[in-house]
Write an enzyme that holds these catalytic residues in place. Structure first.
Site, short mmCIF file in Angstrom:
data_model
loop_
_atom_site.label_atom_id
_atom_site.label_comp_id
_atom_site.label_asym_id
_atom_site.label_seq_id
_atom_site.Cartn_x
_atom_site.Cartn_y
_atom_site.Cartn_z
N TRP A 24 -77.13 12.79 -24.02
CA TRP A 24 -77.28 11.89 -22.87
C TRP A 24 -78.62 12.06 -22.18
O TRP A 24 -78.90 11.40 -21.18
CB TRP A 24 -76.15 12.12 -21.88
N GLU A 37 -70.55 14.17 -17.47
CA GLU A 37 -70.25 15.03 -16.32
C GLU A 37 -68.75 15.28 -16.18
O GLU A 37 -68.33 16.38 -15.85
CB GLU A 37 -70.81 14.43 -15.04
N THR A 43 -65.65 22.92 -18.68
CA THR A 43 -65.68 22.88 -20.14
C THR A 43 -67.07 23.21 -20.63
O THR A 43 -68.06 22.77 -20.03
CB THR A 43 -65.26 21.48 -20.63
N GLY A 81 -58.40 19.14 -22.90
CA GLY A 81 -57.71 19.72 -21.75
C GLY A 81 -57.94 18.97 -20.45
O GLY A 81 -58.74 18.04 -20.38
N TYR A 120 -69.24 17.47 -6.55
CA TYR A 120 -70.20 17.83 -7.58
C TYR A 120 -70.59 16.62 -8.42
O TYR A 120 -71.78 16.31 -8.59
CB TYR A 120 -69.68 18.95 -8.50
N CYS A 199 -83.40 38.38 -17.02
CA CYS A 199 -84.32 38.26 -15.89
C CYS A 199 -85.78 38.29 -16.32
O CYS A 199 -86.65 37.76 -15.63
CB CYS A 199 -84.05 39.36 -14.88
N CYS A 202 -86.94 34.81 -16.60
CA CYS A 202 -86.56 33.88 -15.52
C CYS A 202 -87.76 33.44 -14.69
O CYS A 202 -88.48 34.28 -14.14
CB CYS A 202 -85.51 34.52 -14.62
N CYS A 208 -86.35 36.32 -6.54
CA CYS A 208 -84.94 36.72 -6.60
C CYS A 208 -84.69 38.01 -5.80
O CYS A 208 -85.16 39.09 -6.16
CB CYS A 208 -84.51 36.90 -8.05
#
Length: 369
Positions: A24, A37, A43, A81, A120, A199, A202, A208
């Site tokens: 998508w 979405e 999932t 599900g 969301y 990390c 990242c 952080c």
DNA sequence: CAGTCGTGGCA
DNA sequence: TTGCCAAGACT
């Protein structure tokens, strides 16, 4: 190349280079983003991509979807599900055709009115498909923020959610919500993982706080886990005149609107055979007899580990229609029609076992002599 | 608000 | 093996 001087730019740069190639992400059409979405709710990505491709082949656009039957929708969703997601997709498609000229609204407020679309998903469609300046918070982002800002709250708690939505809105760079929101979630999936976050790779490491204080293993604070309960169930495949009895479950129950063989949980002191006889009468008013044991399967759903005892059963009475007490509809179908109906995973396992073991070959209504 | 709704992969 | 986990919504 210039060094990014903000957290936002660091993330956008990282996403630009490291995003996965997903079906998508080529066009960002609202319909495809909406379906992806919904499928992605609770999932994992790898599971979704297969279902997504099949879905788009079956229902290429909203108009096609709105005309489909609930049975078709559920069959396409079988195995994924949380089946209310599929039923709500159909309801929403019909609403879109009736009230929105067959199109998906772009505003968060309008999206929130549609069944199956919550805070969301409304934010995800508005930002990812329409690039609206709308924040999102999912489980990935909650985990990232808990570490990034060293949030000392239990993961997923109402208090933590409130703070995380506030942070998401504050951080969101204008006109870049599509890539920023996806970037956060992608970072959570690939780098800032639940276990063993990487990390060293990242892009947000300089910002952080949990990393700075060496608290990455303590963030987020886990919620107490729900215990898995072992339960025993029994079900009966009723064969009569070469046809199988199946019933369609009630819509607001577990596995709503899916098809099944009658059955249920063992009561205390009950044998599986007794359960099947009792459940059959309670659910259909059929009096049945046990013919033979087919198999025992094990599967999980929600917080249960189910041991399912499966029997072949026959009618112990004359032909008559059932009186349904736990279903909205029933059918007598040939073996070959099992494939076109949506069953819960445990019953689908039973069907697969019967096919693989050649069970049906021995149950021909016209046995050779 | 807390409980409920599925499933399969993986450490 | 068992427990944990996944781009939440609904009641």
């Amino acid at each position: 190349m210039s060094t990014p001087n903000t957290l936002q730019q660091a993330l956008l740069d990282w996403f630009d280079k490291n995003q996965r190639d997903l079906p998508w992400r080529s066009s960002y059409t609202p319909y495809q983003i909406w379906i992806s979405e919904i499928m992605l709710q609770q999932t994992q990505m790898d599971r979704v991509t297969v279902f997504f491709s099949r879905w788009m082949n079956t229902f290429p656009d909203i108009a096609t979807l709105a005309m489909a039957s609930e049975d078709q929708i559920l069959k396409c969703w079988e195995g994924l599900g949380y089946y209310s997601r599929a039923r709500n997709i159909l309801k929403t498609a019909q609403i879109l055709v009736e009230r929105h000229e067959g199109r998906i609204p772009s505003s968060r407020k309008e999206l929130l009115k549609l069944p199956g679309i919550g805070p969301y998903t409304a934010g995800a469609i508005a930002s990812i498909s329409f690039n609206r300046d709308v924040p999102v918070v999912d489980a990935n982002i909650e985990r990232i923020f808990a570490r990034l800002f060293n949030i000392d709250l239990i993961s997923g708690s109402p208090e933590a959610k409130r703070i995380h939505w506030q942070k998401a809105e504050t951080l969101l760079p204008p006109k870049q919500a599509r890539n920023f929101n996806q970037g956060l979630m992608e970072l959570g999936a690939l780098i800032c993982r639940p276990k063993k976050p990487d990390c060293s790779l990242c892009p947000l490491a300089p910002y952080c706080l949990a990393l700075k204080h060496d608290l990455i293993p303590e963030r987020p604070i886990p919620k107490k886990s729900t215990k898995i309960l072992p339960i025993e169930m029994a079900t009966g495949v009723l064969l009569h005149n070469g046809q199988l009895f199946i019933q369609q479950r009630l819509e607001d129950d577990v596995w709503g609107s899916l098809w099944e063989f009658p059955g249920g949980r063992l009561k205390l002191g009950e044998t599986p055979e007794q359960t099947v006889v009792r459940e059959f009468f309670e659910e259909t008013e059929f009096k049945i007899e046990i013919d033979s044991k087919i198999t025992t399967t094990i599967h999980h759903f929600t917080r249960y580990k189910v041991t399912l005892h499966c029997f072949l059963v026959t009618l112990a009475q004359q032909d008559s229609d059932p009186v349904l007490h736990a279903a909205q509809e029933f059918k007598w179908i040939p073996f070959t029609a099992l494939a076109s109906h949506a069953f819960p995973a445990g019953h689908r396992k039973l069907i697969n076992h019967m096919e693989e073991s050649g069970f049906f070959l021995n149950q021909s209504p016209c046995k050779p002599d």
